[in-house]
Enzyme design. Structure first.
Site, PDB file in Angstrom:
ATOM      1  N   GLY A  90      14.488 -27.986   5.057  1.00  0.00           N
ATOM      2  CA  GLY A  90      15.609 -27.440   5.868  1.00  0.00           C
ATOM      3  C   GLY A  90      15.893 -25.840   5.764  1.00  0.00           C
ATOM      4  O   GLY A  90      14.720 -25.273   6.249  1.00  0.00           O
ATOM      5  N   GLY A  91      16.837 -25.160   5.397  1.00  0.00           N
ATOM      6  CA  GLY A  91      16.840 -23.692   5.573  1.00  0.00           C
ATOM      7  C   GLY A  91      15.871 -23.018   4.530  1.00  0.00           C
ATOM      8  O   GLY A  91      15.631 -22.125   4.720  1.00  0.00           O
ATOM      9  N   GLY A 114     -11.858 -10.460  30.520  1.00  0.00           N
ATOM     10  CA  GLY A 114     -10.445  -9.810  29.907  1.00  0.00           C
ATOM     11  C   GLY A 114     -10.611  -9.809  28.343  1.00  0.00           C
ATOM     12  O   GLY A 114      -9.769  -8.990  27.878  1.00  0.00           O
ATOM     13  N   ALA A 115     -11.267 -10.607  27.864  1.00  0.00           N
ATOM     14  CA  ALA A 115     -11.430 -10.480  26.395  1.00  0.00           C
ATOM     15  C   ALA A 115     -11.993  -9.233  25.879  1.00  0.00           C
ATOM     16  O   ALA A 115     -11.692  -8.697  24.877  1.00  0.00           O
ATOM     17  CB  ALA A 115     -12.396 -11.506  25.804  1.00  0.00           C
TER      18      ALA A 115
HETATM   19  C1  HXC Z   1      21.779 -30.258  -3.600  1.00  0.00           C
HETATM   20  C2  HXC Z   1      19.927 -31.199  -4.055  1.00  0.00           C
HETATM   21  C3  HXC Z   1      19.490 -30.667  -2.868  1.00  0.00           C
HETATM   22  C4  HXC Z   1      20.133 -30.052  -1.700  1.00  0.00           C
HETATM   23  C5  HXC Z   1      17.956 -31.575  -4.078  1.00  0.00           C
HETATM   24  N1  HXC Z   1      18.948 -31.643  -4.688  1.00  0.00           N
HETATM   25  N2  HXC Z   1      18.221 -31.071  -2.805  1.00  0.00           N
HETATM   26  N3  HXC Z   1      21.036 -30.659  -4.361  1.00  0.00           N
HETATM   27  N4  HXC Z   1      21.428 -29.858  -2.498  1.00  0.00           N
HETATM   28  N5  HXC Z   1      19.971 -29.789  -0.773  1.00  0.00           N
HETATM   29  C6  HXC Z   1      19.039 -32.066  -6.130  1.00  0.00           C
HETATM   30  C7  HXC Z   1      19.040 -33.698  -6.250  1.00  0.00           C
HETATM   31  O1  HXC Z   1      20.043 -34.197  -5.985  1.00  0.00           O
HETATM   32  C8  HXC Z   1      18.346 -33.994  -7.650  1.00  0.00           C
HETATM   33  O2  HXC Z   1      19.310 -33.689  -8.660  1.00  0.00           O
HETATM   34  C9  HXC Z   1      17.512 -32.740  -7.602  1.00  0.00           C
HETATM   35  O3  HXC Z   1      17.917 -31.737  -6.769  1.00  0.00           O
HETATM   36  C10 HXC Z   1      15.970 -33.028  -7.493  1.00  0.00           C
HETATM   37  O4  HXC Z   1      15.842 -33.702  -6.228  1.00  0.00           O
HETATM   38  P1  HXC Z   1      15.186 -35.176  -5.958  1.00  0.00           P
HETATM   39  O5  HXC Z   1      15.323 -35.747  -4.769  1.00  0.00           O
HETATM   40  O6  HXC Z   1      15.274 -36.143  -7.333  1.00  0.00           O
HETATM   41  O7  HXC Z   1      13.739 -34.625  -6.137  1.00  0.00           O
HETATM   42  P2  HXC Z   1      12.371 -34.996  -5.018  1.00  0.00           P
HETATM   43  O8  HXC Z   1      12.215 -36.498  -5.076  1.00  0.00           O
HETATM   44  O9  HXC Z   1      11.219 -34.301  -5.538  1.00  0.00           O
HETATM   45  O10 HXC Z   1      12.672 -34.589  -3.528  1.00  0.00           O
HETATM   46  C11 HXC Z   1      13.080 -33.290  -3.188  1.00  0.00           C
HETATM   47  C12 HXC Z   1      13.483 -33.272  -1.840  1.00  0.00           C
HETATM   48  C13 HXC Z   1      14.710 -34.006  -1.739  1.00  0.00           C
HETATM   49  C14 HXC Z   1      12.259 -33.692  -0.951  1.00  0.00           C
HETATM   50  C15 HXC Z   1      13.878 -31.610  -1.659  1.00  0.00           C
HETATM   51  O11 HXC Z   1      15.735 -33.563  -2.910  1.00  0.00           O
HETATM   52  C16 HXC Z   1      15.461 -33.900  -0.581  1.00  0.00           C
HETATM   53  O12 HXC Z   1      15.146 -34.342   0.461  1.00  0.00           O
HETATM   54  N6  HXC Z   1      16.694 -32.948  -0.493  1.00  0.00           N
HETATM   55  C17 HXC Z   1      17.460 -32.749   0.682  1.00  0.00           C
HETATM   56  C18 HXC Z   1      16.676 -31.901   1.462  1.00  0.00           C
HETATM   57  C19 HXC Z   1      17.606 -31.429   2.535  1.00  0.00           C
HETATM   58  O13 HXC Z   1      17.861 -32.199   3.349  1.00  0.00           O
HETATM   59  N7  HXC Z   1      18.252 -30.585   2.538  1.00  0.00           N
HETATM   60  C20 HXC Z   1      19.312 -29.652   3.419  1.00  0.00           C
HETATM   61  C21 HXC Z   1      18.648 -29.268   4.574  1.00  0.00           C
HETATM   62  S1  HXC Z   1      19.815 -28.667   5.838  1.00  0.00           S
HETATM   63  P3  HXC Z   1      19.583 -34.479  -9.766  1.00  0.00           P
HETATM   64  O14 HXC Z   1      20.889 -34.174 -10.521  1.00  0.00           O
HETATM   65  O15 HXC Z   1      19.360 -35.997  -9.437  1.00  0.00           O
HETATM   66  O16 HXC Z   1      18.340 -33.996 -10.793  1.00  0.00           O
HETATM   67  C22 HXC Z   1      19.650 -27.093   5.492  1.00  0.00           C
HETATM   68  C23 HXC Z   1      20.499 -26.485   6.690  1.00  0.00           C
HETATM   69  C24 HXC Z   1      20.163 -25.108   6.576  1.00  0.00           C
HETATM   70  O17 HXC Z   1      19.038 -26.617   4.599  1.00  0.00           O
HETATM   71  C25 HXC Z   1      19.799 -24.367   7.981  1.00  0.00           C
HETATM   72  C26 HXC Z   1      19.617 -23.273   8.058  1.00  0.00           C
HETATM   73  C27 HXC Z   1      19.032 -22.683   9.402  1.00  0.00           C
END
Ligand code: HXC
Length: 510
Positions: free
Chosen positions: A169-170, A404-405
């Site tokens: 994501g971000g 051109g290059a």
């Molecule tokens: C809050 C989060 C989090 C998030 C992970 N965690 N991502 N908490 N917000 N975005 C937490 C999990 O709940 C977990 O907590 C711990 O971090 C580890 O995550 P896991 O999933 O167990 O780890 P892993 O299997 O290695 O997977 C990592 C990951 C996955 C691929 C990053 O966590 C994931 O897909 N997260 C969400 C990604 C996402 O969609 N983010 C938002 C994007 S939108 P615990 O307590 O269980 O340890 C965005 C918008 C911005 O960013 C746009 C701006 C232009």
């Protein structure tokens, strides 16, 4: 009752392990260092000054009010890298997956602002699940604050990102706006949406590695510039990269002492160009033989390999090097190589780094795919970048400079300061065969005549002397003289000062 000093010690202790031992072990089990360990490697021993270690998030929803880890998932501060001050933030995956909260963003923004005020580089060690989901729009706002600063800092201070975990994501947009993006193989990923979302939306099944691993972004998408096997090597190599760069656009690149004499001539360069002009040779051999101590830091080594870009030094001073690579696609310019070199040239121009260009280019790559995907716009990026650059520009045509290059590759016409050619250079509108086929089409069935005309064309254009007679080249030099000629030119150009006309900004064909 605890004294103030004991309370302070407790706080410090808590801030050091706020993600908890279990998550630290999980981080290690994945082959990753923790955020704190990474900073320890990055900075010279004992120089890291941490800021905001007692910051907590302000979210009360979804039970977060009961989890308030100190530091809130990112470690920020400054220290010395090989004796020079640098700011850095390191996202802590052991705390909410390194996700970005409002307060966590404020910590990053605070050091970005200070880096701008002080003219110091900033490095992001990225390991983050993106926007902190529980915080909603507050987190999105935090990201936008970081993005805004990335944009404003661009061209003012070097910004470098090392992707060291699953960044989603971000978490990927901010690195994408920085100058250099390095990734750690097998443990880092970059994607806007992960494999699960991809499956839901498009029904495509893909692994994290195949969607956004180091290999994908370094060799296919071009999003990342560098790829390293582990956290240690990634951090070490980035400290090496920093050594080539000035701290800001207000500074000159560092001047190192060198034991490599500028008069060193390498006679093997005189034997490098094959007699058969269609036979390739490795432009990296030229680069390594010309720069100080063969110390070349290549950027984007795995993407658009038909052009080579990177940093080296001549006489101890940093230069940016661009070279067509005859080993790949005969050194043709195509979409990706134009984008790669244009971004590099612009980086050098932002940061007062002279550009040395080695030219061996048979032209732009012809083809339906290239045209359909906009080679015209992409190729003009490189032309634009060279033409607008005001840093010293030294060009050496080693062999072909066609069409051109020829114009694009830092020619005299677009403000090349010193333009040399080696004796085997061929400078013409196009290669022999193509030229003769076009201008003598009516003779195409007369083999004898075609052979005679081809020879005539070769005689006229397959040399550097026509260009030299117009003054488009400053001189024709022997290959072994190249290092010394460049060094002398750099010395002559060291106070070069030209200023482009005032404008709000240019409108490069993005
Ligand atoms: C809050 C989060 C989090 C998030 C992970 N965690 N991502 N908490 N917000 N975005 C937490 C999990 O709940 C977990 O907590 C711990 O971090 C580890 O995550 P896991 O999933 O167990 O780890 P892993 O299997 O290695 O997977 C990592 C990951 C996955 C691929 C990053 O966590 C994931 O897909 N997260 C969400 C990604 C996402 O969609 N983010 C938002 C994007 S939108 P615990 O307590 O269980 O340890 C965005 C918008 C911005 O960013 C746009 C701006 C232009």
């Amino acid at each position: 009752m605890k004294t103030a000093y004991q309370k302070f010690q407790d706080h410090v202790e808590k801030s050091l392990h706020s993600g908890g031992q279990e998550r630290i072990q999980a981080q290690h089990a994945r082959g990753k260092l923790t955020a704190r360990e990474r900073l320890e490697i990055l900075f010279d021993p004992g120089t890291f000054e941490e800021w905001d270690r007692f910051v907590e998030h302000c979210c009360h929803d979804f039970g977060l009010d009961k989890q308030k880890p100190l530091g809130d998932g990112v470690i920020t501060g400054y220290g010395k890298v090989n004796g020079r001050s640098v700011f850095a933030f390191s996202q802590d995956f052991t705390i909410f997956g390194g996700s970005l909260s409002e307060t966590n963003a404020q910590k990053i923004c605070k050091i970005m602002d200070k880096a701008m005020e002080t003219g110091l580089p900033i490095i992001g060690l990225c390991d983050s699940g993106g926007a902190r989901i529980q915080e909603g729009v507050a987190s999105l706002g935090g990201y936008a604050e970081v993005f805004k600063r990335n944009t404003i800092a661009s061209g003012v201070i070097p910004q470098i990102s090392i992707i060291m975990g699953p960044c989603a994501g971000g978490a990927v947009y901010s690195p994408a706006m920085t100058d250099f993006v390095a990734m750690v193989e097998s443990t880092s990923y970059m994607f806007v949406t992960g494999p699960d979302v991809v499956k839901t939306v498009t029904n495509e099944i893909v692994t994290s590695e195949n969607l956004g691993g180091a290999k994908i972004h370094n060799s296919i998408s071009g999003v990342a510039n560098l790829s390293f096997p582990n956290d240690y090597i990634a951090i070490y190599e980035i400290t090496r990269l920093l050594g080539f760069l000035p701290s800001s656009n207000r500074d000159q690149p560092p001047q190192l002492s060198t034991n490599d004499p500028i008069q060193r001539d390498d006679s093997s360069l005189d034997r490098l160009i094959p007699e058969n002009t269609n036979q390739p040779y490795d432009i990296k051999e030229v680069i390594l033989k010309v720069i100080d101590n063969r110390d070349f830091f290549e950027i984007h080594p795995l993407w658009a390999e038909n052009i080579v870009v990177g940093f080296g030094r001549i006489g101890g001073k940093t230069v940016g090097i661009v070279g067509n690579q005859p080993m790949i696609l005969a050194g043709c310019l195509d979409i990706n190589s134009s984008r790669k070199a244009a971004r590099f040239v612009r980086f050098c121009d932002c940061f007062n780094i002279p550009i040395i260009t080695f030219v061996d280019v048979p032209g732009f790559l012809p083809g339906i795919d290239q045209e359909m995907n906009g080679i015209i716009s992409h190729g003009s990026k490189l032309l634009f970048a060279y033409a607008e650059a005001t840093v010293p520009k030294i060009t050496i045509i080693t062999r072909k400079a066609y069409g051109g290059a020829y114009d694009v590759m830092s020619s005299k016409h677009i403000r090349g300061d010193v333009n040399y050619a080696w004796p085997a250079a061929e400078i013409a509108v196009m290669g022999l065969k193509g030229a003769v086929e076009v201008i003598f089409r009516s003779e195409k069935d007369n083999l004898e005549k075609i052979t005679e005309l081809t020879e005539k064309y070769r005689e006229k254009f397959a040399n550097p002397y026509v260009a030299a007679s117009y003054g488009y080249l400053d001189d024709v030099i022997m290959p072994h003289q190249t290092r010394e000629k460049i060094a002398r030119s750099l010395e002559m150009l060291k106070n070069k000062s030209i200023i482009n006309p005032w404008k709000k900004h240019d409108n490069i064909p993005l």
